[in-house]
Design an enzyme around this catalytic site. Structure first.
Site: not given
Ligand code: 5GP
Ligand code: MG
Length: 171
Positions: A95-96, A99, A127, A148-149, A155
């Site tokens: 996974e990227d 959150d 996070k 938020f990155v 994206d």
């Protein structure tokens, strides 16, 4: 909107190489499937599996979380199912970013139900302070604050995925 660098190419490469080495050790002797969570993890997964010194089958799953762009709504559905038979395989979900934890919880439970002999999770970014449900990944690239990155696959409204490094997006 401003963008500042959080992780450089060099930092990313070094960390992904370390993760690949660890995963190669941990998955030795298994039939491994890397399951890339579309779309954000595409770049991370491609880099990661090339640092794994084992035979790795590759598959994809896509989940959707409805809501606005910066905050997820909490409703997670499977948009694209994996194609490979996972029975008896060692699956690494890639996974990227984690959150709230809702997406990974959903994917994890879904894959566990497909008969894999082992299911582990790797996330490029984590996070932990943003969790709405508890979720602990087995492999974490970098732990970050709730900000938020974008970049390296991540994206904002489908923009910025192809930025090679990780940047913080501020309004
Ligand atoms: P969760 O279900 O854990 O709340 O969110 C997971 C998904 O939300 C990630 O896979 C990613 O698509 C998106 N997401 C969460 N935080 C960020 C972020 O900081 N930047 C970007 N670009 N996407 C994020
Ligand atoms: Mg994602």
């Amino acid at each position: 909107m401003g963008q500042t660098t959080l992780f450089t190419r060099e930092q990313i490469d070094n960390r992904v190489t370390e993760m690949g080495r660890q995963i190669s050790t941990d998955f030795a002797g298994t039939e491994m499937i890397a399951l890339c969570v579309l779309k954000g993890a595409v770049f991370f997964c491609a880099d990661l599996v090339r640092q794994v010194s084992l035979d790795v089958a590759l598959d994809f799953v896509q989940v959707s979380s409805y809501g606005n762009q910066k905050y997820s709504s909490g409703v997670v559905t499977i948009l694209k199912e994996p194609q490979l038979d996972m029975r008896g395989k060692a699956v690494l979900i890639v996974e990227d970013i984690i959150d709230s934890g809702l997406s990974m919880r959903e994917v994890f439970n879904y894959i566990e139900g497909r008969g894999a002999s082992k299911v582990k999770t790797a996330t490029f970014l984590d996070k932990p302070k943003a969790r709405k449900v508890p979720f602990h990944a087995d492999y974490v690239g970098f732990t970050i604050e709730p900000q938020f990155v974008v970049g390296y696959g991540l994206d904002f409204a489908e923009k910025y995925r192809n930025i090679p490094e990780v940047q913080v997006l501020s309004d």
